[in-house]
Design an enzyme around this catalytic site. Structure first.
Site, mmCIF file in Angstrom:
data_model
loop_
_atom_site.group_PDB
_atom_site.id
_atom_site.type_symbol
_atom_site.label_atom_id
_atom_site.label_comp_id
_atom_site.label_asym_id
_atom_site.label_seq_id
_atom_site.Cartn_x
_atom_site.Cartn_y
_atom_site.Cartn_z
ATOM 1 N N GLN A 1 0.749 -0.941 -0.477
ATOM 2 C CA GLN A 1 0.284 -0.043 0.031
ATOM 3 C C GLN A 1 1.021 1.800 -0.069
ATOM 4 O OE1 GLN A 1 -1.095 -0.783 3.920
ATOM 5 N NE2 GLN A 1 -1.835 1.087 3.950
ATOM 6 N N HIS B 1 -6.256 -0.805 11.118
ATOM 7 C CA HIS B 1 -5.932 -2.015 10.594
ATOM 8 C C HIS B 1 -6.610 -3.006 9.926
ATOM 9 C CE1 HIS B 1 -2.802 -1.987 7.445
ATOM 10 N NE2 HIS B 1 -2.346 -3.036 8.328
#
Ligand SMILES: *[C@@H]1O[C@H](CO)[C@@H](O)[C@H](O)[C@H]1NC(C)=O
Length: 382
Positions: free
Chosen positions: A164, A305
């Site tokens: 990411q 997360h």
């Protein structure tokens, strides 16, 4: 009337106090002396390790670093040195059998824990909308004996580990991995799908500023499908929704379901059936530097997360979840972390059982009529 104080008991009390103090000092010394912190590494060695780490993991520095490049590098070296000290101390304890996991030089080895949190965590927390519970999907499995081990990687339902980068798009990576999984299970084709499409086009979420997995599933349902990674690749930043590529509806899903909260058995049932999106608290320093083993380090349950549970198992009597992360294969066990499973708290390690969800897919991507029929069936059964 108070009796006059006699000196003898006072002396006895003092002796007792001294004895207690010595005993607790001894106890404290005992606690810390078990694993002495390893010797400080020589400056030259730290610099050598830093240089080696940079050539392996170092980010190409952006324009803003050109101005103060050397100053920045000196600062990074000091952060790296401090992290290395922390990692060495942990691993000395692990060598002594005090931990079931080891730390190492991850891609975040030059970040303070605050910088790390700011950079990579992007799960926004629970949405306020009603939960999607009550699916009958796993009723049969509930009566079955669940398998002791499941690893969807070995069953061809998990794509390569992605990265990411500096985008807080973990939620998109988590949801896409779960969709890749169910698509592979239903159709037999493992197709890498587009996080960038979800980041750019899902207006319910905040792109690289964060989002939640259930909204990503809902976006793909509403859109009528999702494009491939190859056609709509990751850029690492928020972009405008590509009007052509958002219409490449290569893979469809039909619904999504929230797993019963705070119940690792319910999560196990779901993961036995397919890869499942989970939210965790990844803000801890041990998590930042996780290298290998079964993670049972310190973490809270403030979910920040999004990752994907792609299996579970046990090793030497310790149960674990196999969790796919989106921080490249340079973090953890080739991009994965094994997290302690069946922990005392019903919330699970780092809150892994608090907010799990998975996409539902009835049939092949090319047969909308069959999908509609299955959707009606499921409504009738439910
Ligand atoms: C947890 O989930 C399992 C499996 O679905 C179920 O049998 C059990 O009753 C649940 N436990 C609690 C406390 O809800």
């Amino acid at each position: 009337m108070r009796p006059p104080r006699s000196p003898a008991p006072a002396a006895a009390l003092l002796a007792l106090a001294v004895a207690l103090a010595l005993a607790s000092a001894a106890a404290a010394r005992h606690t810390y002396a078990t694993v002495p912190p390893p010797a400080e590494r020589a400056d030259e060695e730290v610099r050598r390790m830093y240089a080696a780490w940079k050539s392996e993991h170092g980010r190409p520095r952006g324009n803003c670093d050109l101005a103060g490049g050397e100053e920045e590098d000196r600062l990074r070296l000091e952060v790296f040195r401090d992290n290395l000290r922390y990692i060495d101390a942990h691993n000395a304890e692990a060598d002594a059998g005090l931990h079931s996991f080891r730390l190492g030089l991850t891609p975040f080895a030059d970040l303070t824990v605050e910088e790390y949190r700011g950079r990579v965590l992007g799960f926004r927390g629970r949405r306020s909308a009603a939960r999607r519970a009550g699916s009958t999907r796993y009723l049969r499995r509930r009566r079955d004996q669940l398998p002791d081990d499941v690893d969807w990687r070995q069953l061809g339902a998990v794509t390569e580990v992605k990265n990411q980068e500096q985008c807080g798009g973990c939620w998109a990576f988590s949801a896409v991995a779960a969709m890749e999984g169910i698509n592979s299970i239903v159709t037999g084709n493992l197709i890498s799908l587009s996080e960038q499409e979800v980041i750019d086009c899902d207006s319910q979420d905040g792109g690289c500023n964060g989002g939640i997995m259930q909204n990503a599933f809902q976006f793909v349902i509403n859109n009528g499908g999702i494009d491939t990674e190859a056609d709509y690749p990751f850029t690492g930043t928020d972009g405008t929704c590509d009007a052509n590529r958002v219409n490449e509806k290569v893979v469809t899903i039909d619904n999504f379901v929230d797993v019963a909260t705070n119940n690792e058995t319910a999560l196990q049932e779901a993961v036995a059936s397919q890869p499942v999106s989970v939210a965790i608290d990844a803000a801890g320093r041990a998590f930042q530097h996780y290298h290998s083993g079964i993670f049972n380090g310190m973490c809270g349950t403030r979910l920040d997360h999004g990752v994907t549970a792609v299996g579970y198992g046990s090793e030497n009597g310790r149960d674990f979840w196999i969790v796919k992360n989106s921080w490249s294969d340079g973090w953890g066990e080739g991009g994965y972390i094994r997290m302690a499973r069946n922990v005392p708290s019903p919330r699970g390690k780092c809150g892994i059982a608090m907010d799990a969800s998975y996409p539902v897919k009835y049939s092949s991507n090319s047969n909308p009529a069959a999908r509609a029929a299955m959707a009606v069936l499921e409504m009738v059964v439910a």
